[in-house]
Design an enzyme around this catalytic site. Structure first.
Site, PDB file in Angstrom:
ATOM      1  N   ASP A  16      -3.758  12.856   4.679  1.00  0.00           N
ATOM      2  CA  ASP A  16      -4.143  13.134   3.561  1.00  0.00           C
ATOM      3  C   ASP A  16      -3.915  14.228   2.852  1.00  0.00           C
ATOM      4  OD1 ASP A  16      -5.901  10.927   4.195  1.00  0.00           O
ATOM      5  OD2 ASP A  16      -7.829  11.906   4.195  1.00  0.00           O
ATOM      6  N   GLU A 223      -8.425   3.446  -3.207  1.00  0.00           N
ATOM      7  CA  GLU A 223      -9.279   5.144  -2.766  1.00  0.00           C
ATOM      8  C   GLU A 223      -7.673   6.127  -2.785  1.00  0.00           C
ATOM      9  OE1 GLU A 223     -10.308   4.926   1.803  1.00  0.00           O
ATOM     10  OE2 GLU A 223      -7.497   4.632   2.338  1.00  0.00           O
TER      11      GLU A 223
END
Ligand code: FUB
Length: 324
Positions: A16, A223
């Site tokens: 991420d 997401e």
């Protein structure tokens, strides 16, 4: 030698990556994956992150320095566990880390921690941001200094359970022929410690101007939102989750609506895909992750980067992660 599309950080597992340039140096704010032998599930229980490290580089070819642990869950009174994908924004002469984690009731909330330097250490606020929920905050500062935080993730990220703003354990995704759930956006207060107004859903439309439907898993939001601006246009990019792509939509206002435009990154090794886009030394880069370093274990990921190219008309050229 170029490290494009190769694991950039190899001594710990990272994912991420939110990349930013501060003072002509590139900083990466990733999640820190913890190896364990537990099983995967749709709740994301395998992502057991406990802390954050910050990394930085002089150039994309220079060593990637680990600045060490800059925030631990043990330092944040409201956090129970699972410190997932963070981001950082510079404002008011300080660096604000915006991060998600499960609170003491097991619900995902967003919190703020502050540092004097981009490499931290970060000092957390005692409470999470009032009215915050779900995961994957991405902080974008527009040219006027206003900060927008985009967030939200389905399934483990609980977005479908927070459709009214409060947690409803029976909350479900819409039927396939209904508009998909939207990424959320909150305008931040000047001091960066609260939402200036209630978060709102950001519309993503198809080429006819109709909302993308929940059953359109190739294009609907799942997401990992990111916002960047290129030649005056706002680019909202995100993961499609079940179809494992990073895609994008463009608009002329940071709050939308956005029109779906196409793929940025084709599927990588592993279930999740999550990215950021940054301009550094006159080139544009995609930072992302896959599970190559662990041989494909979903919760042991590694950060990578590659150059990103725009076409003349502002569309982004699709990246194939294993083409050299
Ligand atoms: O790292 C945990 C979760 O996996 C993130 O919040 C999602 O975006 C996915 O990358």
């Amino acid at each position: 030698m170029s490290r494009e599309k190769e694991p950039l950080i190899t001594h710990i597992y990272t994912a991420d990556p939110s990349a930013h340039v501060f003072d002509d140096r590139l900083y990466i704010y990733p999640s820190h994956d913890i190896p364990h032998d537990g099983e995967d599930n749709d709740n994301g229980d395998e992502y057991q992150m406990q802390d954050y490290h910050v990394f930085s580089m002089d150039s994309v070819d220079a060593p990637c320095i680990d600045h060490g642990e800059v925030l631990s869950k043990d330092d944040v009174p409201w956090v129970r566990d699972q410190m997932w994908a963070p981001d950082v924004v510079y404002k008011n002469g300080k660096y604000y880390l915006v991060f998600p984690a499960r609170d003491m009731e097991g619900n995902f909330r967003l919190g703020i921690a502050t540092a004097e330097k981009p490499e931290g250490p970060f000092k957390p606020e005692e409470h999470c941001i009032e009215g915050s929920f779900s995961i994957d905050p991405a902080a974008f500062m527009d040219d006027d200094g206003k900060v927008y935080v985009y967030f939200g993730g389905l399934w483990g990220g609980q977005l479908e359970k927070f459709q009214s703003g409060t947690f409803d354990p029976s909350g479900k995704e819409p039927e396939k022929d209904q508009p998909a759930l939207l990424p959320m956006c909150a305008v931040m207060s000047e001091d960066m410690l609260s939402f200036a107004e209630a978060p709102r859903g950001v519309q993503i439309l198809d080429e006819k101007g109709d909302p993308i439907l929940a059953g359109d898993e190739e294009r609907r939001y799942f997401e990992g939102p990111w916002m960047h601006k290129y030649k005056g246009t706002y680019y909202l990019s995100y993961s499609t989750g079940t179809t494992h792509r990073v895609v994008y939509a463009t608009g002329d206002n940071p709050l939308g609506p956005f029109t779906y435009r196409g793929h940025i990154l084709e599927p990588v090794i592993g279930w999740t895909t999550h990215h950021s886009i940054v301009e550094f030394h006159g080139k544009w880069y995609l930072f992302y992750h896959d599970c190559e370093l662990s041989g494909g274990i979903n919760h042991r990921r590694c950060v990578k980067y590659t150059e990103l190219h725009y076409n003349e008309d502002g569309t982004i050229q699709t990246i194939f992660p294993y083409d050299k």
